[in-house]
Design a protein around this motif. Sequence first.
Motif, mmCIF file in Angstrom:
data_model
loop_
_atom_site.group_PDB
_atom_site.id
_atom_site.type_symbol
_atom_site.label_atom_id
_atom_site.label_comp_id
_atom_site.label_asym_id
_atom_site.label_seq_id
_atom_site.Cartn_x
_atom_site.Cartn_y
_atom_site.Cartn_z
ATOM 1 N N TYR A 13 0.834 -1.203 0.000
ATOM 2 C CA TYR A 13 0.000 0.000 0.000
ATOM 3 C C TYR A 13 0.874 1.260 0.000
ATOM 4 O O TYR A 13 1.934 1.293 0.636
ATOM 5 N N GLY A 14 0.432 2.296 -0.689
ATOM 6 C CA GLY A 14 1.225 3.510 -0.849
ATOM 7 C C GLY A 14 1.680 4.137 0.449
ATOM 8 O O GLY A 14 2.817 4.609 0.562
ATOM 9 N N GLY A 15 0.819 4.161 1.445
ATOM 10 C CA GLY A 15 1.198 4.741 2.732
ATOM 11 C C GLY A 15 2.306 3.949 3.399
ATOM 12 O O GLY A 15 3.234 4.518 3.988
ATOM 13 N N THR A 16 2.238 2.632 3.302
ATOM 14 C CA THR A 16 3.281 1.770 3.866
ATOM 15 C C THR A 16 4.585 1.963 3.104
ATOM 16 O O THR A 16 5.674 1.992 3.694
ATOM 17 N N ASN A 60 -2.257 -4.369 -1.980
ATOM 18 C CA ASN A 60 -3.096 -3.253 -2.395
ATOM 19 C C ASN A 60 -2.258 -2.299 -3.268
ATOM 20 O O ASN A 60 -1.284 -1.726 -2.782
ATOM 21 N N PRO A 61 -2.581 -2.144 -4.557
ATOM 22 C CA PRO A 61 -3.848 -2.538 -5.192
ATOM 23 C C PRO A 61 -3.749 -3.729 -6.137
ATOM 24 O O PRO A 61 -4.723 -4.092 -6.778
ATOM 25 N N LEU A 62 -2.571 -4.343 -6.273
ATOM 26 C CA LEU A 62 -2.386 -5.348 -7.322
ATOM 27 C C LEU A 62 -2.939 -6.722 -6.971
ATOM 28 O O LEU A 62 -2.984 -7.611 -7.816
ATOM 29 N N MET A 63 -3.327 -6.927 -5.725
ATOM 30 C CA MET A 63 -3.967 -8.169 -5.281
ATOM 31 C C MET A 63 -3.068 -9.395 -5.463
ATOM 32 O O MET A 63 -3.540 -10.499 -5.725
ATOM 33 N N ARG A 64 -1.774 -9.215 -5.303
ATOM 34 C CA ARG A 64 -0.864 -10.355 -5.349
ATOM 35 C C ARG A 64 -0.943 -11.123 -4.040
ATOM 36 O O ARG A 64 -1.012 -10.523 -2.963
#
Length: 224
Positions: free
Chosen positions: A102-105, A149-153
């Motif tokens: 996730y971008g924030g992480t 998030n967001p690629l759902m890997r």
Amino acid sequence: MSEEISFRTKVVHASLGIDEATGALNTPLHLSSTFHQPDFDNYHAFDYARSGNPTRQAVEEAIAKLENGTHGFAFATGMAAISAALLTLSQGDHFIISGDVYGGTFRLTEQVLPRYGITHTFVDMGDLDAVAAAFQENTKLVYVETPSNPLMRVTDIAAVARLAKEHDCLTFVDNTFLTPVLQRPLDLGADLVVHSATKFLGGHSDILAGLVVTNNEELAKQIY
């Protein structure tokens, strides 16, 4: 089927409780910042809302039960929970982290933690050989976000946790997208779980919240 029924029953019991003061079935909102103490030497379970609040405690106990953990912690946002988890690291420590978090992480990892002397390696968690190659002498934990998030890997939590244990490292898992309804990382060998409860646990786009769960006593003390 019986396991699903058992979990649904657990959800009901985690969500409801009888308020001792009023008999209310829904958990009351306690808005007080401070709490009366009976005397100087015998403090009540709650003294100041930052360190404990009955409403927050109910949430923390609920998520701990659902994740099969022993200690739950609630935060104002998901990033607050993630920050608290990663700040159990110290200067000179290294950690391995999913390459598509996730971008924030990502920003916390890239822009904030290096200022405290905490280094990292981004890896494709689906490539176990790459994960194994990323361990260093000062690696302390592996941080997994699955599904990402967001690629759902998707990451094999049990396999990564085994690798981490072989290197005497901890495993943290962001379980935001699947929630304990579909995935319980502690059962798969993880040491700590984080959630942005703003998303699927909240479910209605009307709250901001973060959660941490662990069954590791020492980690629980650090998070608290």
